[in-house]
Design a protein around this motif. Structure first.
Motif, PDB file in Angstrom:
ATOM      1  N   SER A 103       0.822  -1.211   0.000  1.00 56.38           N
ATOM      2  CA  SER A 103       0.000   0.000   0.000  1.00 56.38           C
ATOM      3  C   SER A 103       0.852   1.256   0.000  1.00 56.38           C
ATOM      4  O   SER A 103       0.485   2.263  -0.585  1.00 56.38           O
ATOM      5  N   TRP A 104       2.048   1.220   0.618  1.00 57.38           N
ATOM      6  CA  TRP A 104       2.880   2.427   0.666  1.00 57.38           C
ATOM      7  C   TRP A 104       3.410   2.823  -0.694  1.00 57.38           C
ATOM      8  O   TRP A 104       3.772   3.962  -0.911  1.00 57.38           O
ATOM      9  N   GLN A 105       3.452   1.902  -1.644  1.00 55.20           N
ATOM     10  CA  GLN A 105       3.938   2.252  -2.970  1.00 55.20           C
ATOM     11  C   GLN A 105       3.030   3.258  -3.658  1.00 55.20           C
ATOM     12  O   GLN A 105       3.425   3.893  -4.621  1.00 55.20           O
ATOM     13  N   LEU A 106       1.850   3.416  -3.179  1.00 62.46           N
ATOM     14  CA  LEU A 106       0.905   4.352  -3.779  1.00 62.46           C
ATOM     15  C   LEU A 106       0.853   5.662  -3.002  1.00 62.46           C
ATOM     16  O   LEU A 106      -0.018   6.480  -3.224  1.00 62.46           O
ATOM     17  N   GLY A 107       1.775   5.852  -2.067  1.00 58.73           N
ATOM     18  CA  GLY A 107       1.824   7.084  -1.295  1.00 58.73           C
ATOM     19  C   GLY A 107       0.785   7.138  -0.197  1.00 58.73           C
ATOM     20  O   GLY A 107       0.557   8.191   0.386  1.00 58.73           O
ATOM     21  N   ILE A 108       0.165   6.002   0.114  1.00 64.64           N
ATOM     22  CA  ILE A 108      -0.929   5.993   1.082  1.00 64.64           C
ATOM     23  C   ILE A 108      -0.435   6.270   2.500  1.00 64.64           C
ATOM     24  O   ILE A 108      -0.975   7.110   3.201  1.00 64.64           O
ATOM     25  N   SER A 109       0.627   5.592   2.940  1.00 60.87           N
ATOM     26  CA  SER A 109       1.040   5.738   4.332  1.00 60.87           C
ATOM     27  C   SER A 109       2.020   6.880   4.553  1.00 60.87           C
ATOM     28  O   SER A 109       1.977   7.545   5.573  1.00 60.87           O
ATOM     29  N   SER A 110       2.909   7.134   3.616  1.00 64.99           N
ATOM     30  CA  SER A 110       3.964   8.123   3.857  1.00 64.99           C
ATOM     31  C   SER A 110       3.759   9.435   3.099  1.00 64.99           C
ATOM     32  O   SER A 110       4.444  10.406   3.368  1.00 64.99           O
ATOM     33  N   GLY A 111       2.847   9.472   2.141  1.00 59.93           N
ATOM     34  CA  GLY A 111       2.663  10.650   1.317  1.00 59.93           C
ATOM     35  C   GLY A 111       3.702  10.777   0.226  1.00 59.93           C
ATOM     36  O   GLY A 111       3.711  11.745  -0.518  1.00 59.93           O
ATOM     37  N   VAL A 112       4.591   9.794   0.123  1.00 63.69           N
ATOM     38  CA  VAL A 112       5.647   9.786  -0.890  1.00 63.69           C
ATOM     39  C   VAL A 112       5.240   8.799  -1.977  1.00 63.69           C
ATOM     40  O   VAL A 112       4.934   7.643  -1.686  1.00 63.69           O
ATOM     41  N   TYR A 113       5.235   9.243  -3.209  1.00 65.91           N
ATOM     42  CA  TYR A 113       4.941   8.353  -4.323  1.00 65.91           C
ATOM     43  C   TYR A 113       6.178   7.527  -4.646  1.00 65.91           C
ATOM     44  O   TYR A 113       7.300   7.907  -4.307  1.00 65.91           O
ATOM     45  N   THR A 114       5.973   6.414  -5.303  1.00 67.19           N
ATOM     46  CA  THR A 114       7.113   5.655  -5.810  1.00 67.19           C
ATOM     47  C   THR A 114       7.178   5.868  -7.313  1.00 67.19           C
ATOM     48  O   THR A 114       6.191   6.252  -7.948  1.00 67.19           O
ATOM     49  N   ALA A 115       8.363   5.645  -7.873  1.00 65.02           N
ATOM     50  CA  ALA A 115       8.544   5.891  -9.306  1.00 65.02           C
ATOM     51  C   ALA A 115       9.583   4.949  -9.882  1.00 65.02           C
ATOM     52  O   ALA A 115      10.501   4.496  -9.190  1.00 65.02           O
ATOM     53  N   ALA A 116       9.424   4.692 -11.161  1.00 70.86           N
ATOM     54  CA  ALA A 116      10.455   4.017 -11.949  1.00 70.86           C
ATOM     55  C   ALA A 116      11.276   5.128 -12.578  1.00 70.86           C
ATOM     56  O   ALA A 116      10.729   6.078 -13.119  1.00 70.86           O
ATOM     57  N   ALA A 117      12.581   5.025 -12.469  1.00 67.34           N
ATOM     58  CA  ALA A 117      13.458   6.072 -12.994  1.00 67.34           C
ATOM     59  C   ALA A 117      14.213   5.572 -14.207  1.00 67.34           C
ATOM     60  O   ALA A 117      14.488   4.376 -14.344  1.00 67.34           O
ATOM     61  N   SER A 118      14.568   6.501 -15.085  1.00 69.22           N
ATOM     62  CA  SER A 118      15.409   6.144 -16.225  1.00 69.22           C
ATOM     63  C   SER A 118      16.768   5.674 -15.716  1.00 69.22           C
ATOM     64  O   SER A 118      17.157   5.953 -14.581  1.00 69.22           O
ATOM     65  N   GLN A 119      17.475   4.961 -16.566  1.00 67.67           N
ATOM     66  CA  GLN A 119      18.711   4.288 -16.183  1.00 67.67           C
ATOM     67  C   GLN A 119      19.743   5.219 -15.541  1.00 67.67           C
ATOM     68  O   GLN A 119      20.419   4.834 -14.595  1.00 67.67           O
ATOM     69  N   ALA A 120      19.880   6.447 -15.993  1.00 68.13           N
ATOM     70  CA  ALA A 120      20.881   7.365 -15.436  1.00 68.13           C
ATOM     71  C   ALA A 120      20.606   7.697 -13.976  1.00 68.13           C
ATOM     72  O   ALA A 120      21.522   8.029 -13.233  1.00 68.13           O
TER      73      ALA A 120
END
Length: 173
Positions: free
Chosen positions: A47-64
């Motif tokens: 659930s935290w991956q959606l920013g539900i508990s911490s307010g921080v979103y998760t993201a996939a980043a480009s290779q660099a």
């Protein structure tokens, strides 16, 4: 000779591993799967991956941003946080509407947006995507966060403590 070796070592040791700031493109995805940093499970996201508990979103980043070494699992960027601030514009007139300038969110890197298969948005290290940007964040969210494919100013920030605690659940922590 030892002094030159020491300086070479120090120069390598203090070189930044990931981009600290710049401009980047963004997109949004929602697959609910375990990412390249080992967060979530094969059957779904925490659930935290959606920013539900911490307010921080998760993201996939480009290779660099994800890894300067070319890793595709547990990259050096895993668990790092960035503040993304909307410029209000989209990288092209046909690829999104942009968003409200000045809005900011914090994202934690938990996945990789590889160039292979995603070259339109996710540039190879040292290159640019189709819109001329060297960096990209693919934000995990069910709906638009602060715009449609908005260009952002980004900078590295310390992760909030709740996000750090959540990240401890990941394989790569």
């Amino acid at each position: 000779m030892k002094t030159a070796t020491l300086f070479t070592f120090l120069a390598v040791a203090v070189s930044p591993i990931v981009a600290l700031s710049g401009q980047a493109t963004t997109t949004r995805y929602y697959d609910g799967q375990e990412g390249a940093c080992g967060c979530g499970t094969s059957s779904g996201a925490f659930s935290w991956q959606l920013g539900i508990s911490s307010g921080v979103y998760t993201a996939a980043a480009s290779q660099a941003i994800f890894s300067s070494t070319g890793a595709t699992w547990c990259g050096t960027g895993c668990g790092t946080c960035y503040q993304l601030t909307s410029t209000g514009s989209s990288p092209c007139s046909t690829c999104g509407t942009g968003g409200v300038a000045g809005q900011s969110i914090i994202v934690m890197i938990t996945n990789l947006c590889p160039n292979n298969g995603n070259a339109q948005w996710c540039p190879a290290v040292g290159g640019t995507n189709e819109y001329g940007y060297s960096y990209h964040f693919d934000i995990m969210a069910e709906s638009e966060v602060f715009g449609d494919n908005v260009v952002v100013d980004f900078e590295s920030v310390d992760c909030p403590s709740a996000a750090v605690a959540d990240y401890d659940e990941c394989v790569c922590a």
